[in-house]
Design a protein around this motif. Structure first.
Motif, short mmCIF file in Angstrom:
data_model
loop_
_atom_site.label_atom_id
_atom_site.label_comp_id
_atom_site.label_asym_id
_atom_site.label_seq_id
_atom_site.Cartn_x
_atom_site.Cartn_y
_atom_site.Cartn_z
N GLU A 1 -3.71 -2.19 -4.31
CA GLU A 1 -4.36 -1.66 -5.51
C GLU A 1 -4.20 -0.15 -5.62
N ALA A 2 -4.23 0.54 -4.49
CA ALA A 2 -4.08 1.99 -4.49
C ALA A 2 -2.71 2.41 -5.03
N ALA A 3 -1.72 1.54 -4.88
CA ALA A 3 -0.38 1.82 -5.38
C ALA A 3 -0.16 1.26 -6.78
N GLY A 4 -1.19 0.59 -7.35
CA GLY A 4 -1.04 -0.01 -8.67
C GLY A 4 -0.25 -1.30 -8.67
N ILE A 5 -0.29 -2.02 -7.55
CA ILE A 5 0.43 -3.28 -7.41
C ILE A 5 -0.54 -4.44 -7.59
N GLU A 6 -0.14 -5.45 -8.34
CA GLU A 6 -1.01 -6.58 -8.60
C GLU A 6 -1.25 -7.39 -7.33
N VAL A 7 -2.50 -7.78 -7.10
CA VAL A 7 -2.90 -8.51 -5.90
C VAL A 7 -3.06 -9.99 -6.22
N HIS A 8 -2.52 -10.83 -5.34
CA HIS A 8 -2.70 -12.28 -5.43
C HIS A 8 -3.22 -12.76 -4.09
N TYR B 1 13.07 -3.02 0.87
CA TYR B 1 12.53 -1.86 1.59
C TYR B 1 11.46 -2.32 2.59
N HIS B 2 11.27 -1.54 3.65
CA HIS B 2 10.06 -1.59 4.46
C HIS B 2 9.34 -0.27 4.24
N VAL B 3 8.07 -0.35 3.88
CA VAL B 3 7.32 0.85 3.50
C VAL B 3 6.19 1.08 4.50
N ASP B 4 6.19 2.26 5.11
CA ASP B 4 5.30 2.55 6.24
C ASP B 4 4.02 3.28 5.88
N THR B 5 3.92 3.84 4.67
CA THR B 5 2.78 4.70 4.34
C THR B 5 2.24 4.39 2.94
N PRO B 6 0.96 4.70 2.69
CA PRO B 6 0.41 4.55 1.35
C PRO B 6 1.15 5.39 0.31
N ALA B 7 1.51 6.61 0.69
CA ALA B 7 2.24 7.47 -0.25
C ALA B 7 3.59 6.87 -0.60
N GLY B 8 4.26 6.28 0.39
CA GLY B 8 5.55 5.66 0.14
C GLY B 8 5.44 4.43 -0.74
N LEU B 9 4.38 3.63 -0.53
CA LEU B 9 4.20 2.42 -1.34
C LEU B 9 3.96 2.78 -2.80
N LYS B 10 3.16 3.82 -3.02
CA LYS B 10 2.92 4.26 -4.41
C LYS B 10 4.21 4.82 -5.02
N ALA B 11 5.00 5.54 -4.24
CA ALA B 11 6.25 6.10 -4.75
C ALA B 11 7.20 4.98 -5.16
N LEU B 12 7.29 3.92 -4.35
CA LEU B 12 8.15 2.79 -4.70
C LEU B 12 7.64 2.11 -5.96
N ALA B 13 6.33 1.86 -6.03
CA ALA B 13 5.75 1.20 -7.21
C ALA B 13 5.97 2.05 -8.46
N ASP B 14 5.80 3.35 -8.35
CA ASP B 14 6.02 4.25 -9.49
C ASP B 14 7.47 4.20 -9.95
N THR B 15 8.39 4.12 -9.00
CA THR B 15 9.81 4.04 -9.34
C THR B 15 10.12 2.76 -10.10
#
Length: 256
Positions: free
Chosen positions: A29-36, A114-128
């Motif tokens: 949710e912090a990255a704006g990704i839908e949760v199931h 991708y493998h994403v190791d950090t919250p900042a990285g996960l948000k960056a991927l989602a934003d992209t």
């Protein structure tokens, strides 16, 4: 080391830990990704036992011990290179610990893992991902869309959203109902009609034709996004998507 990217704080190691579903949902949710949440996915024999999974425009997000595994339709080279320049050490192309660039690893093709190791990285991927989808989904002027395409598009969107409603109600049910099967087939049929409608007569401008093709792809992707549980004939949707994309590389048919 000068010129080397600084690594942001990472995700905690969740391997073997109980009662982590809410924490993992919060990471998505912090990255704006839908949760199931799917109870059947929870298994103590798994590295990370959780019912939580994420989705975003066809991308799938699954938690591993200290990172998220992310797979999807692909990120074009230019966008993937920008993401790598800013977060390449924590958003790892193809999960590679050596941090190769997208161009180096995928040889110019789109990055789909991708493998994403950090919250900042996960948000960056989602934003992209969101930025690419938003750019592609920019609507054509209303007056430029042929009437038959507009009608087919409206019918397809209605059918897809009806299917999404049924799928949402039955997302944790293993045996699908007749309503699910009917809504599923109706949505696929509506998308097929839309795919046929986006081939306008040769008098229409090429820009109009391409805009209609993009409309068809956008609606089809909405259909695929509802299938996070893996239900339904994926191959039908993949084939339809490939067929529609192939039209964009072909010139309009000659008039007889």
């Amino acid at each position: 080391m000068s010129g080397e990217l600084k690594r942001n704080p990472g995700f905690p190691n969740m391997a073997g830990k109980p009662d982590i579903d809410d924490a993992l949902a919060a990471e998505l949710e912090a990255a704006g990704i839908e949760v199931h949440r799917f109870a059947y996915r929870k298994d103590p024999k798994h590295e990370v036992s959780t019912e939580v999974i994420g989705s975003l425009h066809g991308w799938k997000f699954e938690r591993a011990w200290y990172y998220w595994r992310c797979e999807g339709p692909g990120i074009e080279l230019a966008a993937a290179e920008r993401l790598h320049a800013s977060h390449g050490r924590e958003v790892r192309v193809a999960g590679h610990c050596g941090h190769p660039s997208p161009r180096e690893w995928y040889k110019g093709l789109a990055v789909d893992s991708y493998h994403v190791d950090t919250p900042a990285g996960l948000k960056a991927l989602a934003d992209t991902i969101r930025a690419l989808v938003d750019r592609a989904a920019a609507p054509a002027p209303a007056e430029a869309v042929p009437e038959q395409v507009a009608k087919a598009r409206a019918a397809a969107i209605q059918a897809v959203y009806h299917f999404a409603d049924v799928a949402q109600r039955e997302k944790s049910v293993h045996v699908r109902s007749d309503d699910y099967a009917r809504a599923d087939q109706a949505a696929i049929d509506a998308i097929s009609r839309l795919a046929k409608a986006v081939q306008p007569p040769p008098t229409d401008a090429e820009a109009v034709r391409r805009a209609a093709l993009e409309e068809a792809l956008a609606v089809l992707q909405r259909m695929k996004d509802t299938r996070i549980d893996g239900g339904g004939p994926w191959y039908v949707l993949d084939t339809a998507q490939d067929n529609i994309r192939s039209l964009s590389t072909q010139p309009p048919a000659e008039g007889k």
